[in-house]
Enzyme design. Structure first.
Site, PDB file in Angstrom:
ATOM      1  N   CYS A 184      76.654 -23.509  -0.573  1.00 40.65           N
ATOM      2  CA  CYS A 184      76.013 -24.811  -0.454  1.00 40.65           C
ATOM      3  C   CYS A 184      76.833 -25.686   0.479  1.00 40.65           C
ATOM      4  O   CYS A 184      77.953 -25.370   0.822  1.00 40.65           O
ATOM      5  CB  CYS A 184      75.931 -25.459  -1.826  1.00 40.65           C
ATOM      6  SG  CYS A 184      75.269 -24.349  -3.062  1.00 40.65           S
TER       7      CYS A 184
ATOM      8  N   ARG B 107      73.988 -24.023   5.519  1.00 43.35           N
ATOM      9  CA  ARG B 107      74.707 -23.429   4.389  1.00 43.35           C
ATOM     10  C   ARG B 107      73.801 -23.203   3.181  1.00 43.35           C
ATOM     11  O   ARG B 107      74.207 -22.569   2.202  1.00 43.35           O
ATOM     12  CB  ARG B 107      75.858 -24.339   3.961  1.00 43.35           C
ATOM     13  CG  ARG B 107      76.862 -24.590   5.039  1.00 43.35           C
ATOM     14  CD  ARG B 107      77.963 -25.465   4.522  1.00 43.35           C
ATOM     15  NE  ARG B 107      78.775 -24.753   3.549  1.00 43.35           N
ATOM     16  CZ  ARG B 107      79.800 -23.982   3.850  1.00 43.35           C
ATOM     17  NH1 ARG B 107      80.148 -23.829   5.092  1.00 43.35           N
ATOM     18  NH2 ARG B 107      80.486 -23.372   2.917  1.00 43.35           N
TER      19      ARG B 107
ATOM     20  N   TRP C 252      71.973 -23.694  -1.980  1.00 40.21           N
ATOM     21  CA  TRP C 252      71.471 -22.323  -1.875  1.00 40.21           C
ATOM     22  C   TRP C 252      71.600 -21.766  -3.286  1.00 40.21           C
ATOM     23  O   TRP C 252      72.700 -21.507  -3.764  1.00 40.21           O
ATOM     24  CB  TRP C 252      72.326 -21.535  -0.889  1.00 40.21           C
ATOM     25  CG  TRP C 252      71.794 -20.191  -0.524  1.00 40.21           C
ATOM     26  CD1 TRP C 252      70.926 -19.898   0.489  1.00 40.21           C
ATOM     27  CD2 TRP C 252      72.119 -18.934  -1.140  1.00 40.21           C
ATOM     28  NE1 TRP C 252      70.694 -18.546   0.539  1.00 40.21           N
ATOM     29  CE2 TRP C 252      71.403 -17.926  -0.447  1.00 40.21           C
ATOM     30  CE3 TRP C 252      72.927 -18.555  -2.212  1.00 40.21           C
ATOM     31  CZ2 TRP C 252      71.479 -16.577  -0.783  1.00 40.21           C
ATOM     32  CZ3 TRP C 252      72.996 -17.208  -2.551  1.00 40.21           C
ATOM     33  CH2 TRP C 252      72.279 -16.236  -1.837  1.00 40.21           C
TER      34      TRP C 252
ATOM     35  N   ASN D 197      80.007 -26.430  -4.874  1.00 43.32           N
ATOM     36  CA  ASN D 197      79.716 -25.210  -4.124  1.00 43.32           C
ATOM     37  C   ASN D 197      80.579 -24.121  -4.733  1.00 43.32           C
ATOM     38  O   ASN D 197      81.790 -24.294  -4.858  1.00 43.32           O
ATOM     39  CB  ASN D 197      80.067 -25.419  -2.643  1.00 43.32           C
ATOM     40  CG  ASN D 197      79.986 -24.122  -1.862  1.00 43.32           C
ATOM     41  OD1 ASN D 197      79.251 -23.210  -2.231  1.00 43.32           O
ATOM     42  ND2 ASN D 197      80.736 -24.034  -0.779  1.00 43.32           N
ATOM     43  N   GLY D 198      79.965 -22.999  -5.113  1.00 43.12           N
ATOM     44  CA  GLY D 198      80.714 -21.905  -5.735  1.00 43.12           C
ATOM     45  C   GLY D 198      80.030 -21.485  -7.021  1.00 43.12           C
ATOM     46  O   GLY D 198      78.846 -21.773  -7.220  1.00 43.12           O
TER      47      GLY D 198
ATOM     48  N   GLU E 280      72.752  -3.803  14.789  1.00 45.08           N
ATOM     49  CA  GLU E 280      72.747  -5.251  14.966  1.00 45.08           C
ATOM     50  C   GLU E 280      71.363  -5.727  15.455  1.00 45.08           C
ATOM     51  O   GLU E 280      70.845  -6.734  14.967  1.00 45.08           O
ATOM     52  CB  GLU E 280      73.846  -5.661  15.949  1.00 45.08           C
ATOM     53  CG  GLU E 280      73.910  -7.134  16.281  1.00 45.08           C
ATOM     54  CD  GLU E 280      74.158  -8.057  15.077  1.00 45.08           C
ATOM     55  OE1 GLU E 280      74.465  -7.563  13.992  1.00 45.08           O
ATOM     56  OE2 GLU E 280      74.020  -9.288  15.256  1.00 45.08           O
TER      57      GLU E 280
ATOM     58  N   LYS F 264      69.089  -8.368  13.351  1.00 44.50           N
ATOM     59  CA  LYS F 264      68.606  -9.637  13.926  1.00 44.50           C
ATOM     60  C   LYS F 264      67.108  -9.773  13.679  1.00 44.50           C
ATOM     61  O   LYS F 264      66.614 -10.816  13.283  1.00 44.50           O
ATOM     62  CB  LYS F 264      68.851  -9.714  15.442  1.00 44.50           C
ATOM     63  CG  LYS F 264      70.237  -9.980  15.907  1.00 44.50           C
ATOM     64  CD  LYS F 264      70.692 -11.419  15.820  1.00 44.50           C
ATOM     65  CE  LYS F 264      71.330 -11.753  14.524  1.00 44.50           C
ATOM     66  NZ  LYS F 264      72.574 -11.279  14.116  1.00 44.50           N
TER      67      LYS F 264
ATOM     68  N   GLU G 222      66.288 -10.325   9.940  1.00 39.61           N
ATOM     69  CA  GLU G 222      66.714 -11.636   9.453  1.00 39.61           C
ATOM     70  C   GLU G 222      65.721 -12.733   9.814  1.00 39.61           C
ATOM     71  O   GLU G 222      65.394 -13.568   8.981  1.00 39.61           O
ATOM     72  CB  GLU G 222      68.068 -12.031  10.102  1.00 39.61           C
ATOM     73  CG  GLU G 222      69.270 -11.387   9.493  1.00 39.61           C
ATOM     74  CD  GLU G 222      70.554 -11.791  10.221  1.00 39.61           C
ATOM     75  OE1 GLU G 222      71.515 -12.124   9.545  1.00 39.61           O
ATOM     76  OE2 GLU G 222      70.595 -11.764  11.472  1.00 39.61           O
TER      77      GLU G 222
ATOM     78  N   HIS H 125      66.313  14.753  10.825  1.00 38.36           N
ATOM     79  CA  HIS H 125      66.659  15.139   9.451  1.00 38.36           C
ATOM     80  C   HIS H 125      65.887  14.314   8.429  1.00 38.36           C
ATOM     81  O   HIS H 125      66.306  14.229   7.270  1.00 38.36           O
ATOM     82  CB  HIS H 125      68.178  14.993   9.245  1.00 38.36           C
ATOM     83  CG  HIS H 125      68.972  15.885  10.141  1.00 38.36           C
ATOM     84  ND1 HIS H 125      68.891  17.253  10.086  1.00 38.36           N
ATOM     85  CD2 HIS H 125      69.828  15.605  11.159  1.00 38.36           C
ATOM     86  CE1 HIS H 125      69.676  17.779  10.999  1.00 38.36           C
ATOM     87  NE2 HIS H 125      70.249  16.794  11.679  1.00 38.36           N
TER      88      HIS H 125
ATOM     89  N   LYS I 153      74.162 -19.080   6.067  1.00 40.95           N
ATOM     90  CA  LYS I 153      75.102 -18.657   7.101  1.00 40.95           C
ATOM     91  C   LYS I 153      76.459 -18.306   6.516  1.00 40.95           C
ATOM     92  O   LYS I 153      77.103 -17.363   6.941  1.00 40.95           O
ATOM     93  CB  LYS I 153      75.273 -19.771   8.120  1.00 40.95           C
ATOM     94  CG  LYS I 153      76.140 -19.349   9.271  1.00 40.95           C
ATOM     95  CD  LYS I 153      75.767 -20.019  10.530  1.00 40.95           C
ATOM     96  CE  LYS I 153      76.455 -19.374  11.708  1.00 40.95           C
ATOM     97  NZ  LYS I 153      75.885 -18.066  12.046  1.00 40.95           N
TER      98      LYS I 153
HETATM   99  C1  G6P Z   1      75.885 -13.973   6.350  1.00 37.75           C
HETATM  100  C2  G6P Z   1      75.256 -14.318   7.688  1.00 37.75           C
HETATM  101  C3  G6P Z   1      75.447 -13.175   8.670  1.00 37.75           C
HETATM  102  C4  G6P Z   1      76.922 -12.849   8.803  1.00 37.75           C
HETATM  103  C5  G6P Z   1      77.541 -12.530   7.434  1.00 37.75           C
HETATM  104  C6  G6P Z   1      79.051 -12.432   7.521  1.00 37.75           C
HETATM  105  O1  G6P Z   1      75.159 -12.974   5.720  1.00 37.75           O
HETATM  106  O2  G6P Z   1      73.880 -14.598   7.522  1.00 37.75           O
HETATM  107  O3  G6P Z   1      74.936 -13.542   9.946  1.00 37.75           O
HETATM  108  O4  G6P Z   1      77.087 -11.768   9.670  1.00 37.75           O
HETATM  109  O5  G6P Z   1      77.241 -13.573   6.514  1.00 37.75           O
HETATM  110  O6  G6P Z   1      79.547 -13.706   7.813  1.00 37.75           O
HETATM  111  P1  G6P Z   1      80.953 -14.016   8.423  1.00 37.75           P
HETATM  112  O7  G6P Z   1      80.999 -15.512   8.511  1.00 37.75           O
HETATM  113  O8  G6P Z   1      81.966 -13.479   7.461  1.00 37.75           O
HETATM  114  O9  G6P Z   1      81.035 -13.367   9.749  1.00 37.75           O
END
Ligand code: G6P
Length: 612
Positions: free
Chosen positions: A2, A27, A76, A102-103, A484, A488, A491, A507, A607
């Site tokens: 959060c 966040r 969140w 937050n936590g 990756e 993307k 997400e 396979h 994020k």
């Molecule tokens: C979240 C984000 C991702 C990110 C991951 C790791 O899941 O949505 O985009 O890669 O955390 O985050 P960090 O800040 O540790 O790179």
């Protein structure tokens, strides 16, 4: 996860809190709320489910809440559904305390049961409400805000960044931190708390990062900080030197697109100061050649996209150092009884520097004696502070949930670490080293040429945004790159997508390929181009619609089989994914745009993930 912000000063608090929250929405964004102490010493709380705009409309941009001290929160959800009641701030039953958190309070059930037995009535399903109720319970015993906070902190277990208001002490905010980010902002006659500097940078650039166990008292006159034993602590202040505009969209429709286009500049910042006289030189790394030589095991630990950087780094590090490297998901590493000791190097990668899983893995490795080298974007973040060595990526603030420029800079830094280690160990071929350094210098410019072709990708996305399922295939570096690209897309567009090592298709997965299935075939890695081609032929034979990505020198060869071919400039093999990721980011972006998705704030994601 959060976002937290708090303000005490002479201006009206609510508009400042709303503005701060707007920069923290990345966040968490399922609900938001603010609490302001009124001139009549009453705590007013407004909160609502949904985006921050809903709250802002509810209180007319803050005009409805009079008072110069307050706290705000964007949530969140972890414990309790995202609704008005579960939104923060939480008020104690008697109305004396408001709390943002937050936590996760791990022992909240036990505390809640205890308080209920004492006759306290709870309103929400959250773990956080126990903090507000417990504060009031202790305050009724000791009649001292600071003392009551101390008792609460000794009773609760888990992770927290807390902002607390008390109606009886309307001149102060008390903040506390353990395992969740929280910083203090020092202004002129006004002071702040925030989860992230972006929330307060408009008002002050002087910040201090709270450490675990610390408690801060903020008034208009200053900030006092105490350690867990309630002894005063002198905080080191940091000056934030990036511009406010770095955290704004600057004419782009989305932060994600802005950040994709910022990559060449971010790469220049990450690379240029570390290339000197044809060599990779890390002035900011403490590790000595002797230490590098002494490591018997190397791990790379990370989550999400940072983990994908780690996968690419494994190929490069192993190739250049001839040492074996293990890449682990942070959430798995900490529970797998890893073989880590004093002779182990653990490279931790994290954009935010706050990801709880990564942080926990770091601590596990450290407890076993490992040396921690972290690659981090957010300066002063928890992971950076707990590492033995930190290399910053200098990508600047990344706001969009889906990472782009942080990924690219992490990758460039890890490539440079691999070159530096390869040289230290005498394992790298001199010609290859020289070529890599020359190409690293050219990388930002080459990325600019890739970005110039973004319209081709936009057109392609417009034709293919309706697929239910999209596959990414590739070998070696292209496989890790595909992971990756696929992430993307998932997400931000919510299309089901998988990435496979091309050789594995036969396979099992090839059974899913049918007429019209979209396959993004990655064939940038020249050494395996022919192998990649045979896999393209295999999927085409089963009816797949193929989008191929290769280098300019292989375009003609690829075009013999595939009609839609995107290219990137040729470069040193280890740098190909740095260029190859750009068309994949743009593809995900434009597909999501066509589908009308909320690109910067995709559903269910945050994020900075500070829960396990
Ligand atoms: C979240 C984000 C991702 C990110 C991951 C790791 O899941 O949505 O985009 O890669 O955390 O985050 P960090 O800040 O540790 O790179």
């Amino acid at each position: 996860m959060c976002g937290i912000v708090g303000f005490v000063g002479r201006q009206e608090a609510a508009p400042i809190l709303l503005d701060g929250l707007s920069r923290l929405e990345y966040r968490g964004y399922d609900s938001a709320g603010v609490a302001v102490v009124s001139p009549r010493r009453e705590i007013q709380i407004k909160k609502s489910k949904g985006r921050l705009q809903v709250l802002s409309d509810l209180i007319h941009g803050g005009k409805d809440m009079e008072g110069t001290i307050g706290i705000g929160h964007t949530r969140w959800a972890t414990h309790g559904a995202p609704n008005d009641v579960n939104a923060h701030p939480h008020m104690s039953e008697g109305g004396k305390f408001a709390v943002i958190h937050n936590g996760i309070i791990e022992n909240y059930v036990e505390i809640k049961e205890f308080l209920i037995k004492q006759g306290v009535h709870f309103k929400s399903e959250t773990d956080s409400e126990v903090v507000a109720q417990l504060l009031e319970f202790y305050y009724n015993e000791c009649h001292d805000f600071f003392e009551a906070v101390g008792r609460v902190l000794r009773r609760i277990e888990g992770a927290y960044a807390l902002g607390m208001l008390c109606a009886d002490c309307p001149d102060r905010i008390i903040a506390a931190r353990k395992d969740a980010p929280l910083l203090l902002g020092y202004g002129d006659g006004e002071n702040f708390i925030a989860s992230d500097v972006t929330a307060i940078i408009k008002h002050t650039r002087e910040v201090a990062y709270m450490e675990d166990g610390e408690v801060a008292i903020l008034t208009t006159d200053g900030i006092e900080v105490f350690d867990a034993l309630q002894q005063p602590v002198k905080k080191e202040r940091h000056h934030i030197d990036w511009e406010v505009s770095a955290a704004e969209k600057g004419g782009y429709p989305h932060f994600m697109l802005k950040e994709i286009f910022e990559q060449p500049e971010a790469l220049r910042r990450a690379i240029s100061p570390r290339l000197k006289g044809g060599k990779v030189v890390f002035d900011d790394m403490k590790l000595t050649v002797e230490q590098i030589k002494a490591f018997q095991r190397i791990f790379i630990v990370a989550c999400g996209s940072s983990y994908h950087v780690g996968m690419l780094g494994k190929y490069t590090l192993e190739h250049l150092t001839r040492r074996s490297v293990e890449v682990a998901l942070a959430s798995e590493f900490r529970y797998c009884d890893p073989i880590v000791d004093m002779n182990t190097l653990v490279i931790v990668i994290s954009q935010s520097g706050e990801t709880l899983d990564t942080m926990a893995a770091l601590r596990e490795a450290k407890a076993r004696g490992a040396y921690i080298l972290s690659i981090v974007n957010v300066v002063g973040s928890s992971i950076a502070r707990e590492s033995d060595d930190v290399i910053y990526t200098w990508a600047g603030p990344e706001i969009a949930v889906a990472t782009t420029k942080a990924y690219s800079t992490q990758l460039a830094v890890l490539d440079m670490v691999a070159l530096a280690f390869g040289e230290a160990l005498g394992a790298v071929d001199a010609k290859e080293y020289e070529e890599a350094v020359t190409e690293l210098e050219k990388l930002p410019g080459k990325m600019e040429t890739v970005l110039e072709h973004c319209e081709d990708i936009q057109m392609f996305a417009a034709q293919h945004f309706n697929h239910n399922s999209i596959f990414f295939i590739g070998r070696n570096l292209d496989y890790a790159l595909g992971l990756e690209g696929s992430l993307k897309l998932k997400e931000i567009s919510y299309i089901h997508s998988e990435a496979y090592a091309s050789g594995e298709l036969k396979h099992g997965t090839i059974s899913l390929i049918e007429e019209g299935t979209l396959v993004v075939a990655l064939g940038t890695y020249g050494a395996l181009f022919d192998k990649a081609m045979s896999n393209v032929v295999e999927v085409k034979a089963r009816g797949a619609d193929v989008l191929a990505l290769t280098t300019e020198s292989h375009r003609d060869e690829m075009a013999k089989t595939v009609s839609t071919v995107l290219t990137i400039p040729d470069t040193a093999p280890m740098l190909l994914p740095s260029l190859g990721v750009v068309p994949l980011q743009l593809f995900a972006y434009y597909v999501a745009l066509q589908r009308g998705c909320d690109i910067d704030k995709p559903r269910n994601l945050a994020k900075s993930v500070t829960v396990e």
